[in-house]
Design a protein around this motif. Structure first.
Motif, PDB file in Angstrom:
ATOM      1  N   GLY A 130     -24.655 -29.111  46.795  1.00  0.00           N
ATOM      2  CA  GLY A 130     -25.938 -28.466  46.540  1.00  0.00           C
ATOM      3  C   GLY A 130     -26.100 -27.962  45.135  1.00  0.00           C
ATOM      4  O   GLY A 130     -27.232 -27.817  44.650  1.00  0.00           O
ATOM      5  N   VAL A 131     -25.010 -27.670  44.439  1.00  0.00           N
ATOM      6  CA  VAL A 131     -25.089 -27.135  43.075  1.00  0.00           C
ATOM      7  C   VAL A 131     -24.614 -28.204  42.091  1.00  0.00           C
ATOM      8  O   VAL A 131     -25.407 -28.937  41.513  1.00  0.00           O
ATOM      9  N   ASN A 132     -23.294 -28.281  41.883  1.00  0.00           N
ATOM     10  CA  ASN A 132     -22.717 -29.345  41.065  1.00  0.00           C
ATOM     11  C   ASN A 132     -21.220 -29.398  41.348  1.00  0.00           C
ATOM     12  O   ASN A 132     -20.627 -28.419  41.820  1.00  0.00           O
ATOM     13  N   PRO A 133     -20.573 -30.531  41.097  1.00  0.00           N
ATOM     14  CA  PRO A 133     -19.147 -30.660  41.404  1.00  0.00           C
ATOM     15  C   PRO A 133     -18.253 -29.700  40.641  1.00  0.00           C
ATOM     16  O   PRO A 133     -17.209 -29.285  41.146  1.00  0.00           O
ATOM     17  N   LEU A 134     -18.636 -29.333  39.408  1.00  0.00           N
ATOM     18  CA  LEU A 134     -17.807 -28.412  38.634  1.00  0.00           C
ATOM     19  C   LEU A 134     -17.726 -27.043  39.309  1.00  0.00           C
ATOM     20  O   LEU A 134     -16.634 -26.456  39.411  1.00  0.00           O
ATOM     21  N   THR A 135     -18.832 -26.534  39.797  1.00  0.00           N
ATOM     22  CA  THR A 135     -18.831 -25.242  40.489  1.00  0.00           C
ATOM     23  C   THR A 135     -18.042 -25.326  41.786  1.00  0.00           C
ATOM     24  O   THR A 135     -17.306 -24.393  42.142  1.00  0.00           O
ATOM     25  N   GLY A 136     -18.165 -26.427  42.510  1.00  0.00           N
ATOM     26  CA  GLY A 136     -17.381 -26.594  43.737  1.00  0.00           C
ATOM     27  C   GLY A 136     -15.892 -26.653  43.464  1.00  0.00           C
ATOM     28  O   GLY A 136     -15.087 -26.090  44.224  1.00  0.00           O
ATOM     29  N   ALA A 137     -15.501 -27.320  42.375  1.00  0.00           N
ATOM     30  CA  ALA A 137     -14.079 -27.380  42.028  1.00  0.00           C
ATOM     31  C   ALA A 137     -13.548 -26.000  41.647  1.00  0.00           C
ATOM     32  O   ALA A 137     -12.423 -25.627  42.017  1.00  0.00           O
ATOM     33  N   LEU A 138     -14.357 -25.210  40.931  1.00  0.00           N
ATOM     34  CA  LEU A 138     -13.928 -23.848  40.594  1.00  0.00           C
ATOM     35  C   LEU A 138     -13.789 -22.983  41.843  1.00  0.00           C
ATOM     36  O   LEU A 138     -12.862 -22.167  41.951  1.00  0.00           O
ATOM     37  N   GLY A 139     -14.701 -23.159  42.806  1.00  0.00           N
ATOM     38  CA  GLY A 139     -14.591 -22.392  44.048  1.00  0.00           C
ATOM     39  C   GLY A 139     -13.354 -22.753  44.844  1.00  0.00           C
ATOM     40  O   GLY A 139     -12.647 -21.877  45.356  1.00  0.00           O
ATOM     41  N   ALA A 140     -13.051 -24.053  44.956  1.00  0.00           N
ATOM     42  CA  ALA A 140     -11.850 -24.477  45.672  1.00  0.00           C
ATOM     43  C   ALA A 140     -10.585 -24.004  44.958  1.00  0.00           C
ATOM     44  O   ALA A 140      -9.610 -23.562  45.600  1.00  0.00           O
ATOM     45  N   PHE A 141     -10.585 -24.078  43.644  1.00  0.00           N
ATOM     46  CA  PHE A 141      -9.425 -23.616  42.879  1.00  0.00           C
ATOM     47  C   PHE A 141      -9.225 -22.113  43.044  1.00  0.00           C
ATOM     48  O   PHE A 141      -8.076 -21.631  43.131  1.00  0.00           O
ATOM     49  N   ASN A 142     -10.304 -21.366  43.123  1.00  0.00           N
ATOM     50  CA  ASN A 142     -10.184 -19.921  43.276  1.00  0.00           C
ATOM     51  C   ASN A 142      -9.625 -19.552  44.648  1.00  0.00           C
ATOM     52  O   ASN A 142      -8.830 -18.604  44.776  1.00  0.00           O
ATOM     53  N   ILE A 143     -10.019 -20.268  45.696  1.00  0.00           N
ATOM     54  CA  ILE A 143      -9.447 -20.020  47.032  1.00  0.00           C
ATOM     55  C   ILE A 143      -7.952 -20.311  47.028  1.00  0.00           C
ATOM     56  O   ILE A 143      -7.141 -19.543  47.569  1.00  0.00           O
ATOM     57  N   PHE A 144      -7.567 -21.427  46.422  1.00  0.00           N
ATOM     58  CA  PHE A 144      -6.149 -21.769  46.343  1.00  0.00           C
ATOM     59  C   PHE A 144      -5.371 -20.729  45.539  1.00  0.00           C
ATOM     60  O   PHE A 144      -4.273 -20.319  45.918  1.00  0.00           O
ATOM     61  N   LEU A 145      -5.939 -20.291  44.418  1.00  0.00           N
ATOM     62  CA  LEU A 145      -5.246 -19.334  43.562  1.00  0.00           C
ATOM     63  C   LEU A 145      -5.065 -17.986  44.270  1.00  0.00           C
ATOM     64  O   LEU A 145      -4.015 -17.343  44.132  1.00  0.00           O
TER      65      LEU A 145
END
Length: 440
Positions: free
Chosen positions: A238-253
């Motif tokens: 819904g937004v862009n792949p870069l924001t989704g990748a940052l969200g997934a990385f933040n959950i993992f971190l």
């Protein structure tokens, strides 16, 4: 005279034998403090037949805490029975003493004509299975997802979206906020799932839903998955792949790096600061689709702000963190904890000055934000100097209103798109003129 002399010598010879026999008996019976108490109570049982103690209630002038359960016009006789510990060899008179105690108890029950004191039933003292009701489920899930922390994460992401130098898109803003909130709920739920045995030892976290058993671990994991998967999909599609990748990385971190590091090294504080700095970067990338210098500046402000905020908070919870087994700066390195807090308070002044240099705000922003930055720096210096709970509490409560006020001032001093377009056209015109002059 000879007979007395013979008895005296015989007694002297038998003293070592008796001492050796006493040591053997002590080793066999393991005479301890508890065993002496047992002998004392045996003595009371054998030589004191009357084992009841009668205690009269206090006079009417002294207020009783159980006033509503007693009658003031009558005196009560309360019988307390001292039950001796059953010895290894029971005396013959024990049965008779028990019968006498039963008779005394029955007589006391007949004499007591007042209302009986309400006693706790056996069912109330037994363990009961906590049943989950649908009415309590929203509140339990809100505490599982740390709804206040999630609201802070969404607000910082919204600030990053608002500071982006692009026209405001309401649909993209709502999708980014919702996806960021769902990702934060998932990360917080997984964090509580991993820390149940440690949270049970801390007063601050012992009432969390998983610790109290208000919700099952399976339901908590399912809730985390139902928040994390749609949240990342919403940010990506819904937004862009870069924001989704940052969200997934933040959950993992947060779940796989920060959570286990809390019991291993004080470096967890720096990792946690990176986790808190990513949401405003996600808001910026949601609006622009790129990772610019402005996004890094917003992330740097959130990164520095978290050190005085968390270090001041952890200073008052040192006993709790030590009891829970967490490796925090305030517990293992208290001097470093105070120095880092002061250092990043001063760093906020420098970061505020960089904002107009990067053409994000006007030069009025560092001027207007200077008083609040100086005030939090002053409280950070007090915390560094005094190292007590009072100074840490003042710094913590100041950090709660410092961040929203700083972001609000930053938004009001944001450069408008017209100014940037005019500046871009001016630079383009000057560049064209220079080209025309250089051309033959």
């Amino acid at each position: 005279g000879l007979f007395a002399w013979h008895l005296k010598n015989t007694g002297i010879r038998q003293i070592p034998c008796q001492f050796v026999h006493l040591c053997r008996v002590a080793n066999d019976r393991l005479i301890t403090f508890q065993y002496f108490n047992f002998l004392k109570r045996m003595y009371v049982t054998q030589y004191n037949k009357d084992l009841s103690q009668r205690a009269k209630p206090k006079s009417d002038s002294v207020a009783s805490p159980f006033h509503e359960l007693q009658q003031l016009d009558q005196e009560k006789k309360v019988i307390h029975k001292i039950r001796p510990i059953s010895p290894v060899h029971q005396p013959l008179s024990e049965t008779s003493s028990r019968n006498e105690l039963r008779e005394v108890k029955s007589a006391a029950e007949t004499e007591d004509s007042g209302p009986p004191v309400r006693a706790e039933s056996k069912e109330d003292r037994q363990w009961k299975e906590m049943k989950l009701r649908l009415d309590d489920l929203p509140g339990i899930l809100a505490r599982l997802s740390k709804i206040k922390l999630t609201a802070l994460v969404v607000s910082t992401a919204s600030a990053g979206f608002a500071m982006a130098p692009v026209p405001f898109d309401l649909t993209c803003f709502l999708l980014a906020s919702l996806g960021t909130g769902l990702a934060s709920c998932a990360a917080n739920s997984i964090n509580q799932f991993f820390e149940v045995p440690f949270d049970s030892n801390m007063n601050r976290t012992k009432n969390r839903p998983l610790v109290r058993g208000q919700i099952s671990p399976l339901l908590a994991v399912c809730f985390a998955a139902s928040c994390g998967v749609p949240g990342i999909a919403l940010l990506t599609l819904g937004v862009n792949p870069l924001t989704g990748a940052l969200g997934a990385f933040n959950i993992f971190l947060y779940t796989c790096c920060y959570t286990p590091m809390k019991r291993m090294s004080i470096a967890n504080t720096w990792v946690g600061a990176v986790v808190g700095a990513i949401p405003p970067v996600m808001g910026w990338t949601a609006a622009t689709g790129s990772l610019d210098a402005g996004a890094l500046l917003l992330g740097g402000i959130l990164y520095s702000w978290q050190f005085p905020h968390f270090n001041a908070l952890s200073w008052g919870l040192r006993e709790d963190y030590s009891r829970g087994g967490y490796c925090m700066m305030s517990v293992t390195h208290p001097g470093l904890c105070r120095r880092v807090a002061l250092r990043h308070c001063l760093a906020l002044i420098g970061l505020s000055t960089v904002a107009p240099v990067l053409d994000i705000t006007t030069w009025t922003f560092p001027v207007i934000s200077l008083p609040i930055n100086l005030y939090i720096s002053y409280l950070g210096f007090q915390f560094y100097r005094d190292a007590d709970r009072s100074s840490s509490r003042k710094l913590f409560f100041c950090s709660l209103w410092h961040l929203p006020m700083l972001l609000l001032v930053m938004f009001t001093c944001k450069k408008s798109l017209l100014e940037k377009e005019d500046k871009g056209d001016l630079l383009g015109g000057n560049h064209g003129r220079a080209m025309e002059i250089t051309l033959p």
